[in-house]
Motif scaffolding. Structure first.
Motif, PDB file in Angstrom:
ATOM      1  N   ALA A 119       9.297 -17.691  34.782  1.00 16.00           N
ATOM      2  CA  ALA A 119       8.013 -17.338  34.174  1.00 16.00           C
ATOM      3  C   ALA A 119       7.112 -16.622  35.163  1.00 16.00           C
ATOM      4  N   ASN A 120       7.407 -16.761  36.465  1.00 15.69           N
ATOM      5  CA  ASN A 120       6.605 -16.127  37.515  1.00 15.69           C
ATOM      6  C   ASN A 120       7.259 -14.873  38.073  1.00 15.69           C
ATOM      7  N   GLY A 121       8.174 -14.272  37.322  1.00 16.43           N
ATOM      8  CA  GLY A 121       8.846 -13.065  37.781  1.00 16.43           C
ATOM      9  C   GLY A 121      10.270 -13.344  38.221  1.00 16.43           C
ATOM     10  N   LEU A 122      10.892 -12.308  38.752  1.00 19.88           N
ATOM     11  CA  LEU A 122      12.283 -12.422  39.198  1.00 19.88           C
ATOM     12  C   LEU A 122      12.357 -13.034  40.589  1.00 19.88           C
ATOM     13  N   VAL A 123      13.438 -13.767  40.807  1.00 18.01           N
ATOM     14  CA  VAL A 123      13.710 -14.395  42.101  1.00 18.01           C
ATOM     15  C   VAL A 123      15.116 -14.006  42.524  1.00 18.01           C
ATOM     16  N   LEU A 124      15.274 -13.558  43.755  1.00 19.94           N
ATOM     17  CA  LEU A 124      16.588 -13.323  44.339  1.00 19.94           C
ATOM     18  C   LEU A 124      16.921 -14.445  45.313  1.00 19.94           C
ATOM     19  N   VAL A 125      18.138 -14.940  45.245  1.00 23.35           N
ATOM     20  CA  VAL A 125      18.650 -15.844  46.282  1.00 23.35           C
ATOM     21  C   VAL A 125      19.588 -15.015  47.146  1.00 23.35           C
ATOM     22  N   ASP A 126      19.133 -14.695  48.366  1.00 20.50           N
ATOM     23  CA  ASP A 126      19.758 -13.740  49.284  1.00 20.50           C
ATOM     24  C   ASP A 126      19.641 -12.318  48.721  1.00 20.50           C
ATOM     25  N   THR A 127      19.988 -11.328  49.560  1.00 21.45           N
ATOM     26  CA  THR A 127      19.868  -9.933  49.118  1.00 21.45           C
ATOM     27  C   THR A 127      21.134  -9.123  49.341  1.00 21.45           C
ATOM     28  N   GLY A 128      22.047  -9.595  50.193  1.00 24.81           N
ATOM     29  CA  GLY A 128      23.173  -8.746  50.553  1.00 24.81           C
ATOM     30  C   GLY A 128      22.699  -7.564  51.386  1.00 24.81           C
ATOM     31  N   TYR A 129      23.496  -6.498  51.412  1.00 19.73           N
ATOM     32  CA  TYR A 129      23.133  -5.284  52.146  1.00 19.73           C
ATOM     33  C   TYR A 129      22.160  -4.446  51.317  1.00 19.73           C
ATOM     34  N   GLY A 130      21.285  -3.705  52.022  1.00 17.61           N
ATOM     35  CA  GLY A 130      20.293  -2.888  51.345  1.00 17.61           C
ATOM     36  C   GLY A 130      20.540  -1.408  51.515  1.00 17.61           C
ATOM     37  N   ILE A 168      22.903   0.989  54.201  1.00 14.34           N
ATOM     38  CA  ILE A 168      23.898   1.961  53.754  1.00 14.34           C
ATOM     39  C   ILE A 168      23.624   3.331  54.369  1.00 14.34           C
ATOM     40  N   ALA A 169      22.341   3.683  54.486  1.00 13.45           N
ATOM     41  CA  ALA A 169      21.966   4.996  55.017  1.00 13.45           C
ATOM     42  C   ALA A 169      22.152   5.096  56.521  1.00 13.45           C
ATOM     43  N   ASN A 170      21.975   3.978  57.236  1.00 10.74           N
ATOM     44  CA  ASN A 170      22.029   4.022  58.701  1.00 10.74           C
ATOM     45  C   ASN A 170      22.699   2.756  59.233  1.00 10.74           C
ATOM     46  N   PRO A 171      23.991   2.579  58.974  1.00  3.92           N
ATOM     47  CA  PRO A 171      24.655   1.326  59.355  1.00  3.92           C
ATOM     48  C   PRO A 171      24.724   1.098  60.862  1.00  3.92           C
ATOM     49  N   GLY A 172      24.822   2.153  61.643  1.00  3.93           N
ATOM     50  CA  GLY A 172      24.892   1.961  63.086  1.00  3.93           C
ATOM     51  C   GLY A 172      23.665   1.275  63.636  1.00  3.93           C
ATOM     52  N   HIS A 173      22.497   1.725  63.219  1.00  3.36           N
ATOM     53  CA  HIS A 173      21.241   1.151  63.702  1.00  3.36           C
ATOM     54  C   HIS A 173      20.963  -0.203  63.066  1.00  3.36           C
ATOM     55  N   ARG A 174      21.219  -0.317  61.787  1.00  2.00           N
ATOM     56  CA  ARG A 174      20.824  -1.516  61.050  1.00  2.00           C
ATOM     57  C   ARG A 174      21.805  -2.683  61.221  1.00  2.00           C
ATOM     58  N   LEU A 175      23.097  -2.376  61.330  1.00  2.00           N
ATOM     59  CA  LEU A 175      24.102  -3.435  61.334  1.00  2.00           C
ATOM     60  C   LEU A 175      24.763  -3.643  62.687  1.00  2.00           C
ATOM     61  N   GLY A 176      24.772  -2.617  63.527  1.00  2.33           N
ATOM     62  CA  GLY A 176      25.337  -2.769  64.855  1.00  2.33           C
ATOM     63  C   GLY A 176      26.853  -2.829  64.866  1.00  2.33           C
ATOM     64  N   PRO A 177      27.421  -3.221  65.994  1.00  8.68           N
ATOM     65  CA  PRO A 177      28.886  -3.176  66.153  1.00  8.68           C
ATOM     66  C   PRO A 177      29.640  -4.160  65.275  1.00  8.68           C
ATOM     67  N   ALA A 178      28.985  -5.203  64.775  1.00  6.43           N
ATOM     68  CA  ALA A 178      29.686  -6.201  63.953  1.00  6.43           C
ATOM     69  C   ALA A 178      30.254  -5.594  62.681  1.00  6.43           C
ATOM     70  N   ARG A 179      29.693  -4.457  62.251  1.00  8.92           N
ATOM     71  CA  ARG A 179      30.172  -3.848  61.007  1.00  8.92           C
ATOM     72  C   ARG A 179      31.632  -3.420  61.119  1.00  8.92           C
ATOM     73  N   PHE A 204      33.959  -5.071  62.394  1.00 12.88           N
ATOM     74  CA  PHE A 204      34.821  -6.234  62.171  1.00 12.88           C
ATOM     75  C   PHE A 204      34.744  -6.709  60.723  1.00 12.88           C
ATOM     76  N   VAL A 205      33.519  -6.864  60.183  1.00 10.81           N
ATOM     77  CA  VAL A 205      33.401  -7.365  58.810  1.00 10.81           C
ATOM     78  C   VAL A 205      33.692  -6.281  57.783  1.00 10.81           C
ATOM     79  N   ARG A 206      33.571  -5.020  58.179  1.00 13.16           N
ATOM     80  CA  ARG A 206      33.962  -3.852  57.385  1.00 13.16           C
ATOM     81  C   ARG A 206      33.309  -3.825  55.996  1.00 13.16           C
ATOM     82  N   PRO A 207      31.966  -3.765  55.951  1.00 11.13           N
ATOM     83  CA  PRO A 207      31.298  -3.656  54.653  1.00 11.13           C
ATOM     84  C   PRO A 207      31.590  -2.315  53.995  1.00 11.13           C
ATOM     85  N   VAL A 208      31.768  -2.316  52.693  1.00  9.18           N
ATOM     86  CA  VAL A 208      32.035  -1.091  51.949  1.00  9.18           C
ATOM     87  C   VAL A 208      30.790  -0.216  51.885  1.00  9.18           C
ATOM     88  N   LEU A 209      29.604  -0.837  51.780  1.00 14.42           N
ATOM     89  CA  LEU A 209      28.311  -0.141  51.754  1.00 14.42           C
ATOM     90  C   LEU A 209      28.236   0.863  50.603  1.00 14.42           C
TER      91      LEU A 209
END
Length: 264
Positions: free
Chosen positions: A28-39, A43-54, A56-61
């Motif tokens: 009744a108070n609007g939408l609620v997200l539980v977690d957000t995932g990747y934004g 997706i536009a700048n994975p090197g800066h935003r996600l760093g070297p861990a990407r 290994f985890v290999r997000p599709v983005l």
């Protein structure tokens, strides 16, 4: 209260493909997200935003998986998302915050302090401060409250909706929490990264070795992780509770199908 299950970040993790299981809750108070995932900025700048861990985890983005785009396809505006409830602030859970700058972001006080100050080397490495550079509207919660289904403390988020409960589950990170959402007489229990694979809670099969190694490598407190596994396995036997992790694709698809067949 209607709950939708969104995959906001497929990952081609070695030996175990993963999802980012996000809940979209209509209140009744609007939408609620539980977690957000990747934004979108991830997706536009994975090197800066996600760093070297990407690497290994290999997000599709995939932009179509971003929560903000899925919300739009359902006919909503990003401004309709009034609250974001984070299990923790790792990059695959908080990456979409910048897509909802007007939302209040709820997180445990311990988790927020760890992400912004980084008391240990591991904490300094795991959190991506670029994901918080836009100045999220953080609301910090202390791990207090009444007992809930065997857990010693749970906080009812009454200002958002009394059917949403925050449960402290430290272990994966210092301030990790879970969220329980009551709908249609049942509870959806989003355990975040308190476990990865469904075998941990249903006792069927064995968790892929790569996930076990990942879990041990990045855990803030491995003993608490093991304790949480036991507690969640017990909870998973409750007839009115659906326990799921943030990353198990089978649990995601099972619950998403169930929601489509029986909309709240």
């Amino acid at each position: 209260m209607r709950v939708r299950h969104l995959n906001c970040g497929t990952m081609q993790f070695p030996g175990a493909p993963l999802v980012c299981h996000v809940l979209l809750v209509e209140t009744a108070n609007g939408l609620v997200l539980v977690d957000t995932g990747y934004g979108l900025l991830d997706i536009a700048n994975p090197g800066h935003r996600l760093g070297p861990a990407r690497a290994f985890v290999r997000p599709v983005l995939d932009p179509s998986e971003a929560a903000v785009n899925q919300v739009a396809r359902l006919g909503y505006s990003p401004q309709d998302v009034r609250h974001i409830l984070l299990t923790h602030l790792d990059m695959d859970h908080a990456g979409g915050l910048a897509d909802f700058p007007h939302a209040q972001v709820h997180v445990s006080a311990g988790e927020l302090a760890s992400a912004l100050a980084g008391r240990t080397l591991g904490e300094k490495l795991r959190y991506r401060t670029a994901q918080f550079a836009h100045g999220p509207r953080f609301i910090a919660h202390e791990p207090t409250g009444e007992p809930w289904l065997g857990f010693p403390a749970a906080q009812q988020l009454a200002d958002i909706d009394p059917r949403i409960v925050m449960i402290p589950l430290p272990g994966h990170t210092r301030g990790h929490v879970a969220y329980a959402v009551q709908t249609d007489g049942r509870w959806l229990f989003h355990a975040g990264d308190s476990f990865y694979d469904r075998s941990v809670v249903d006792g069927r099969g064995r968790q892929p070795l790569t996930l076990t190694l990942q879990e041990r490598m990045i855990a803030f407190d491995s003993r608490r992780v093991r304790d949480n596994h036991r507690r969640l396995a017990e909870l998973a036997h409750h007839p009115d509770v659906d326990v799921f992790s943030a990353h198990d694709p089978t649990l995601f698809h099972r619950l998403a199908r169930k929601a489509l067949l029986c909309p709240n």
